[in-house]
Design an enzyme around this catalytic site. Structure first.
Site, short mmCIF file in Angstrom:
data_model
loop_
_atom_site.label_atom_id
_atom_site.label_comp_id
_atom_site.label_asym_id
_atom_site.label_seq_id
_atom_site.Cartn_x
_atom_site.Cartn_y
_atom_site.Cartn_z
N ASP A 164 0.86 -1.18 0.00
CA ASP A 164 0.00 0.00 0.00
C ASP A 164 0.90 1.24 0.00
O ASP A 164 1.33 1.69 -1.04
CB ASP A 164 -0.92 -0.07 1.23
CG ASP A 164 -1.96 1.04 1.24
OD1 ASP A 164 -1.90 1.91 0.37
OD2 ASP A 164 -2.82 1.03 2.13
N VAL A 221 -9.20 -3.20 0.35
CA VAL A 221 -9.69 -4.47 -0.17
C VAL A 221 -9.54 -5.59 0.87
O VAL A 221 -8.68 -5.51 1.76
CB VAL A 221 -8.96 -4.87 -1.47
CG1 VAL A 221 -9.24 -3.86 -2.57
CG2 VAL A 221 -7.44 -5.00 -1.25
N ARG A 227 -10.55 -12.82 5.83
CA ARG A 227 -9.33 -13.43 5.30
C ARG A 227 -9.65 -14.68 4.48
O ARG A 227 -8.92 -15.02 3.55
CB ARG A 227 -8.39 -13.85 6.44
CG ARG A 227 -7.71 -12.68 7.15
CD ARG A 227 -6.54 -13.21 7.97
NE ARG A 227 -6.12 -12.28 9.01
CZ ARG A 227 -5.26 -11.28 8.83
NH1 ARG A 227 -4.75 -11.07 7.64
NH2 ARG A 227 -4.91 -10.50 9.82
P1 IMP Z 1 1.97 -0.51 3.75
O1 IMP Z 1 3.02 -0.34 4.79
O2 IMP Z 1 1.08 0.71 3.68
O3 IMP Z 1 2.50 -0.89 2.40
O4 IMP Z 1 0.99 -1.63 4.27
C1 IMP Z 1 1.21 -2.96 4.06
C2 IMP Z 1 0.30 -3.83 4.90
O5 IMP Z 1 -0.92 -3.17 5.23
C3 IMP Z 1 -0.11 -5.07 4.14
O6 IMP Z 1 0.78 -6.12 4.36
C4 IMP Z 1 -1.49 -5.36 4.68
O7 IMP Z 1 -1.41 -6.16 5.83
C5 IMP Z 1 -2.03 -4.00 5.07
N1 IMP Z 1 -2.93 -3.43 4.02
C6 IMP Z 1 -2.64 -2.45 3.16
N2 IMP Z 1 -3.67 -2.19 2.34
C7 IMP Z 1 -4.64 -3.06 2.69
C8 IMP Z 1 -5.98 -3.31 2.18
O8 IMP Z 1 -6.48 -2.68 1.23
N3 IMP Z 1 -6.66 -4.29 2.81
C9 IMP Z 1 -6.16 -5.01 3.86
N4 IMP Z 1 -4.93 -4.82 4.35
C10 IMP Z 1 -4.18 -3.84 3.78
#
Ligand code: IMP
Length: 183
Positions: free
Chosen positions: A107, A157, A169
């Site tokens: 993300d 999502v 999940r």
């Molecule tokens: P980041 O540090 O923002 O890249 O977040 C990564 C982590 O956030 C992922 O491994 C997911 O566990 C969680 N995450 C990010 N976006 C989503 C989403 O749309 N749905 C569910 N979990 C998310």
């Protein structure tokens, strides 16, 4: 669980189980070429990557080992906090290993860029990333991702390992969570 089992909680179906499996097979063929003759250590990021890991590992016609890490950056909300904590560390020594991090989604990229630095500092021969999903925001942080399944819109999502407050999940496909669920 099927989409119809939680229909009222979803606003849009993004990827069916079949589309996900087809893409994982495509990624596996590329990984087999890139790691031919090598023994790869797949590192899954708990808990979201459990389904991707299970399907990717079985699809690969390569000898692999599996290990798991649990990190936390989200809490119960839908925004990355940027603060990464190790909740469970690897059991394996990474010295000289070819490591492939298996992720469900990138993300903001904050979690993975931190993880990449952390694992690279442990003496691995190489550390690469394979993620099923990537959101456009990921482009804003420097994360070198070798294998990407799908680029998806900037929505929250769920399904195929991805949760909201530990729910959804076990949904077979991936769908956008309806805003009323987290409002
Ligand atoms: P980041 O540090 O923002 O890249 O977040 C990564 C982590 O956030 C992922 O491994 C997911 O566990 C969680 N995450 C990010 N976006 C989503 C989403 O749309 N749905 C569910 N979990 C998310």
């Amino acid at each position: 669980m099927q989409f119809s089992d939680v229909e009222g909680d979803l606003s849009e179906v993004l990827l069916t189980q079949e589309e996900i499996h087809e893409k994982i097979a495509v990624m596996a063929r590329q990984i087999e070429i890139d790691y031919a003759g090598e023994k790869v250590l797949l590192v899954g990021v708990l808990r979201g990557a459990v389904m991707v890991m299970a399907d990717l590992a079985r699809e690969l016609a390569l000898p692999i080992e599996m290990d798991w890490m649990a990190v936390s950056s989200y809490g119960a909300g839908t925004q990355s906090s940027g603060v990464v904590r190790i909740l469970k560390d690897l059991d394996s020594d990474l010295e000289g290993r070819k490591v492939l991090i298996v992720e469900d989604i990138i993300d903001s990229g904050l979690t993975l860029s931190w993880l990449l630095g952390n694992l690279r500092s442990r003496g691995a021969a190489s550390v690469e990333i394979c993620t099923l999903l990537r959101k456009p925001d990921a482009a804003k942080v420097e994360v070198d991702v070798k294998y990407v399944g799908f680029d998806i819109p900037n929505a929250f999502v769920v399904g195929y390992g991805l949760d909201f407050a530990e729910k959804y999940r076990n949904l077979r496909g991936i769908a956008v969570l309806a805003p009323h669920v987290y409002a």
